[in-house]
Design a protein around this motif. Structure first.
Motif, PDB file in Angstrom:
ATOM      1  N   ALA A  76      35.330  40.577  61.784  1.00 32.79           N
ATOM      2  CA  ALA A  76      34.371  41.558  62.290  1.00 32.79           C
ATOM      3  C   ALA A  76      35.051  42.883  62.604  1.00 32.79           C
ATOM      4  CB  ALA A  76      33.687  41.001  63.542  1.00 32.79           C
ATOM      5  N   LEU A  77      36.283  42.819  63.103  1.00 36.86           N
ATOM      6  CA  LEU A  77      37.042  44.043  63.360  1.00 36.86           C
ATOM      7  C   LEU A  77      37.319  44.802  62.065  1.00 36.86           C
ATOM      8  CD1 LEU A  77      38.507  45.541  65.719  1.00 36.86           C
ATOM      9  CD2 LEU A  77      40.561  44.314  65.045  1.00 36.86           C
ATOM     10  N   LEU A  95      36.469  49.227  58.266  1.00 37.09           N
ATOM     11  CA  LEU A  95      36.118  49.608  56.897  1.00 37.09           C
ATOM     12  C   LEU A  95      34.879  50.509  56.874  1.00 37.09           C
ATOM     13  CD1 LEU A  95      36.679  46.352  54.787  1.00 37.09           C
ATOM     14  CD2 LEU A  95      37.915  48.505  54.604  1.00 37.09           C
ATOM     15  N   ALA A  96      33.914  50.201  57.723  1.00 37.67           N
ATOM     16  CA  ALA A  96      32.717  51.040  57.764  1.00 37.67           C
ATOM     17  C   ALA A  96      33.053  52.460  58.202  1.00 37.67           C
ATOM     18  CB  ALA A  96      31.689  50.423  58.718  1.00 37.67           C
ATOM     19  N   LEU A 131      27.274  37.982  51.211  1.00 38.05           N
ATOM     20  CA  LEU A 131      28.269  38.185  52.256  1.00 38.05           C
ATOM     21  C   LEU A 131      27.717  39.075  53.360  1.00 38.05           C
ATOM     22  CD1 LEU A 131      31.170  37.885  53.295  1.00 38.05           C
ATOM     23  CD2 LEU A 131      31.813  39.834  51.866  1.00 38.05           C
ATOM     24  N   TYR A 132      26.995  40.109  52.982  1.00 36.78           N
ATOM     25  CA  TYR A 132      26.368  40.996  53.967  1.00 36.78           C
ATOM     26  C   TYR A 132      25.374  40.233  54.835  1.00 36.78           C
ATOM     27  CZ  TYR A 132      22.985  44.530  55.534  1.00 36.78           C
ATOM     28  OH  TYR A 132      22.123  45.291  56.270  1.00 36.78           O
ATOM     29  N   TRP A 176      26.637  42.091  64.077  1.00 31.40           N
ATOM     30  CA  TRP A 176      26.273  43.336  63.404  1.00 31.40           C
ATOM     31  C   TRP A 176      27.312  43.666  62.346  1.00 31.40           C
ATOM     32  CZ3 TRP A 176      22.620  46.531  62.259  1.00 31.40           C
ATOM     33  CH2 TRP A 176      22.875  47.849  61.944  1.00 31.40           C
ATOM     34  N   SER A 177      26.873  43.950  61.134  1.00 33.04           N
ATOM     35  CA  SER A 177      27.797  44.176  60.028  1.00 33.04           C
ATOM     36  C   SER A 177      28.440  45.557  60.064  1.00 33.04           C
ATOM     37  CB  SER A 177      27.065  44.005  58.698  1.00 33.04           C
ATOM     38  OG  SER A 177      26.033  44.957  58.574  1.00 33.04           O
TER      39      SER A 177
END
Length: 489
Positions: free
Chosen positions: A220-221, A226-227, A322-323, A331-332
């Motif tokens: 998640a980190l 990446l976002a 995956l999303y 939360w993605s």
């Protein structure tokens, strides 16, 4: 003469610095090592360690299940162990394009599910070889000429090594996300459910649960980082330690609370949890496709040049799966845009973020409430009401740390058009604004509209009162001029 003397002094200083950082071998060969521009592949090593630790621990637990004839737990454990491992091998092979290269040993290790290990070894070899250059130990003048001629190739070698390590880091970031949400999350849910059903805790099972929780938090980190990097790729983004700490607490509490709520609900209503999981998965899977069809967009053609349209659709479906798996548990941090080249929408949507966390809080509340009324006898010696309240408080703390991250720790927070305090100020002061709508007042300066990354020097800003006085004087002069013209006419 002075310029020549200064140049000689600078060259001697560079050579002295190189000599301080060098080691002289017995055979008269000087080995110069420069790691200043090459960063160690720590993320590659961490992802490989988590992969191996989870795989080995799950294998040991499967052997114990086999001895105790718990074939149901053994079957699910093997499935959640092998599925992400196979997908990781395919991902690494796809990213590095090994099918078109003559590398039989690497492909054989991928068949043995040891692809991350050999990739990690390759990254470490590239790192330790980067910046090394052998040159003869000769006089200072000869060393100066050698340094001038060898500076270009050495810098090129360091740049090539850094690009190779960057490719490894990007590949292992993807595999960490796959490992976390296609393997570790269902594995942790299964082992927690098995622990409650069997009413005892195995040390190996506890170790596997701890490793999977670390893997999920790390995945998640990686998603959050990446976002940020994709959304703000025009800037050099660097996160402070406080930002990492805030994200770890936020993600850890969010994921642990979500999985615990699902497990507790599954112990009370076993078959209904399948419906809850499938509804969540299908909703988040079809949401990007519905938006794609609503926009009447066309599929991106830059996923892979050699792919046909069917192959592109298959890859996009896997990416969407995956999303969806990420959004089932947390939360993605990204929104998919199937028409974009990078498949990720760059705009920060605060409304969707608020809707997700509000909806997830309500869903967790319903799951915990249903568990409280239909719980089994296993919870007789546990204060169920207190446990449910603690879970809700932990999820609220996760949301609080998320807000703190976006408000104070986000590296590009000042580039937001609106930030958290703007949204809260809008909600809290809406009634006051309606009451004072008759009065006109100047809007307060927003914290989120100040610039952070300044490429040029800022000009001094004049006070608001001075600008208002200048504007009034200018308007007065214009009025006087207009009156004079009217009188002359």
């Amino acid at each position: 003469m002075c310029e020549v003397a200064v140049e000689v002094e600078e060259q001697e200083r560079e050579i002295s610095d190189a000599e301080r950082c060098s080691t002289v071998a017995e055979n008269g060969v000087m080995l110069v090592v420069n790691h200043s521009r090459v960063h160690p592949p720590l993320s590659v090593v961490l992802a490989t360690v988590l992969y191996c630790a989870e795989f080995v621990t799950a294998a040991v637990l499967c052997s114990m299940y086999h001895k105790t004839e718990d074939f149901i737990w053994m079957g699910f454990t093997i499935a959640f162990m092998l599925l992400p491992a196979v997908l990781i091998q395919l991902t690494l092979t796809f990213i590095h394009r090994d099918l078109g290269r003559d590398r039989p040993l690497v492909l054989f290790l991928h068949l043995l599910l040891l692809g991350p290990v050999i990739r990690c070894v390759e990254a470490l070899v590239v790192y330790f070889k980067a910046g090394k250059k052998e040159e003869p130990y000769v006089t200072i003048s000869r060393k100066i000429s050698l340094k001038k001629r060898q500076r270009g190739p050495m810098e090129w070698e360091i740049g090539q090594s850094e690009r190779t390590l960057a490719a490894h880091r990007n590949a292992f970031k993807r595999t960490a996300v796959i490992q976390a949400f296609l393997g570790s999350t269902p594995q942790l849910t299964l082992q927690m459910y098995a622990t409650i059903q069997e009413k005892y805790l195995l040390p190996v099972r506890l170790a596997l649960m701890a490793i999977t929780l670390i893997s999920i938090t790390y995945g998640a980190l990686v998603c959050s980082v990446l976002a940020i990097q994709i959304r703000y790729d025009d800037y050099k983004v660097r996160l402070r330690p406080a930002a990492y700490l805030c994200m770890i607490v936020w993600r850890g509490l969010e994921i642990a609370t979500r999985i615990t709520a699902l497990v507790l609900f599954s112990t009370a209503l076993t078959h209904w949890v399948i419906l809850v999981g499938m509804v969540n998965l299908l909703f988040f899977f079809f949401l990007p496709w519905v938006e794609f069809w609503a926009r009447k967009g066309s599929l991106t053609e830059n996923v892979e040049k050699n792919f046909s349209k069917l192959g592109t659709i298959v890859v996009l479906c896997m990416f969407t799966l995956l999303y969806a798996c990420i959004n089932v548990f947390c939360w993605s941090a990204v929104q998919l845009d199937l028409t974009h080249r990078e498949l990720i929408e760059r705009k920060q949507r605060w409304g969707r973020l608020a809707m997700y966390y509000c909806g997830r809080f309500v869903e967790n509340l319903l799951l915990i409430t249903l568990w409280y009324f239909f719980k089994s006898d296993f919870y007789e010696y546990v204060c169920a009401l207190l446990l449910g309240v603690q879970l809700l408080i932990c999820y609220s703390l996760a949301v609080l740390f998320m807000l703190l991250f976006y408000q104070f720790c986000h590296p590009c927070r000042r580039l937001f058009k609106y930030n958290v305090h703007d949204c809260l100020h809008c909600v809290c002061c809406r009634k006051a604004r309606h009451r004072e709508s008759g009065r006109q007042r100047n809007p307060a300066s927003s914290y989120s509209t100040a610039a952070t990354m300044v490429l040029v020097q800022e000009e001094p800003v004049e006070p608001v009162e001075m600008l208002e006085s200048q504007n009034s004087q200018t308007s007065g002069r214009e009025t006087a001029i207009v009156e004079d013209i009217m009188e002359a006419a």
